[in-house]
Motif scaffolding. Sequence first.
Motif, mmCIF file in Angstrom:
data_model
loop_
_atom_site.group_PDB
_atom_site.id
_atom_site.type_symbol
_atom_site.label_atom_id
_atom_site.label_comp_id
_atom_site.label_asym_id
_atom_site.label_seq_id
_atom_site.Cartn_x
_atom_site.Cartn_y
_atom_site.Cartn_z
ATOM 1 N N ASP A 1 0.802 -1.227 0.000
ATOM 2 C CA ASP A 1 0.000 0.000 0.000
ATOM 3 C C ASP A 1 0.835 1.277 0.000
ATOM 4 N N TYR A 2 1.966 1.250 0.702
ATOM 5 C CA TYR A 2 2.717 2.491 0.915
ATOM 6 C C TYR A 2 4.144 2.447 0.377
ATOM 7 N N GLN A 3 4.551 1.315 -0.206
ATOM 8 C CA GLN A 3 5.915 1.128 -0.687
ATOM 9 C C GLN A 3 6.916 1.474 0.432
ATOM 10 N N ASN A 4 7.847 2.378 0.173
ATOM 11 C CA ASN A 4 8.870 2.688 1.177
ATOM 12 C C ASN A 4 8.463 3.813 2.125
ATOM 13 N N LEU A 5 7.215 4.252 2.056
ATOM 14 C CA LEU A 5 6.773 5.406 2.846
ATOM 15 C C LEU A 5 6.199 4.954 4.194
ATOM 16 N N ARG A 6 7.063 4.418 5.025
ATOM 17 C CA ARG A 6 6.619 3.968 6.344
ATOM 18 C C ARG A 6 5.940 5.077 7.144
ATOM 19 N N PRO A 7 6.441 6.325 7.125
ATOM 20 C CA PRO A 7 5.762 7.379 7.900
ATOM 21 C C PRO A 7 4.296 7.569 7.515
ATOM 22 N N ASP A 8 3.978 7.435 6.225
ATOM 23 C CA ASP A 8 2.583 7.585 5.793
ATOM 24 C C ASP A 8 1.717 6.451 6.332
#
Length: 225
Positions: free
Chosen positions: A197-204
């Motif tokens: 769902d967010y690829q590498n965007l863990r903060p999101d």
Amino acid sequence: MRHLYFLSYYNVEYEHLLLNKISNMSITLMDLPYSEDALEPFISKKTVFFHYHKHHAGYVKNLNNLIKDTELQEKSLEEIILDAYQMPKQKIFNNAAQIWNHNMMWQSLSLPSTSGEPSEQLTELIVRSFGSIESLKEKLHEAAIGHFGSGWVWLVLNKNTSKLEIMTTLNANTPLVFPNLVTLFTIDVWEHAYYIDYQNLRPDYIKSLIENIINWTYINMQFTL
């Protein structure tokens, strides 16, 4: 792609049914407390499907293979974790702890309409421990995005201090092994929990989870046990 996804779903479902029907396996895969699409749009049905049927179910299968025909086969999941931690038996511990961690994770999340609010008693303790509910959320977010590599973020009650704490654990490690800690909530920061769902965007991913699908009803229940 839809056709391949259907075949994968069928195979995993069939394997899951077999796993729960084999009488000599002591550990079973918990039922999800909601439908696979219940956490959308924050966590997709596809992510829940792979996370639950592939990863979580895989740990159950691995553990049952590891403890087959041993004294651990007759023990509870919690007993297996503690025994394997003390022995130590790393493969058994890793798989058993990951089952327990995922059991906690699924229950820590809820669709917004049923997530509830912190109880009055829990709110008082949150304020005493962190200053405010918003401050707690900020600290959870900081801990989750600051954790390097795979692992978990936990909200725990420290019985020695009577305060709430945020802790992180690497890989399969779990607060269950610490008798002074009561686990209230967890966030999975392994990449398989969010990469679809967010690829590498863990903060999101973390922000979306914390702001929308924390299961306060479950946390209240854990707090009063």
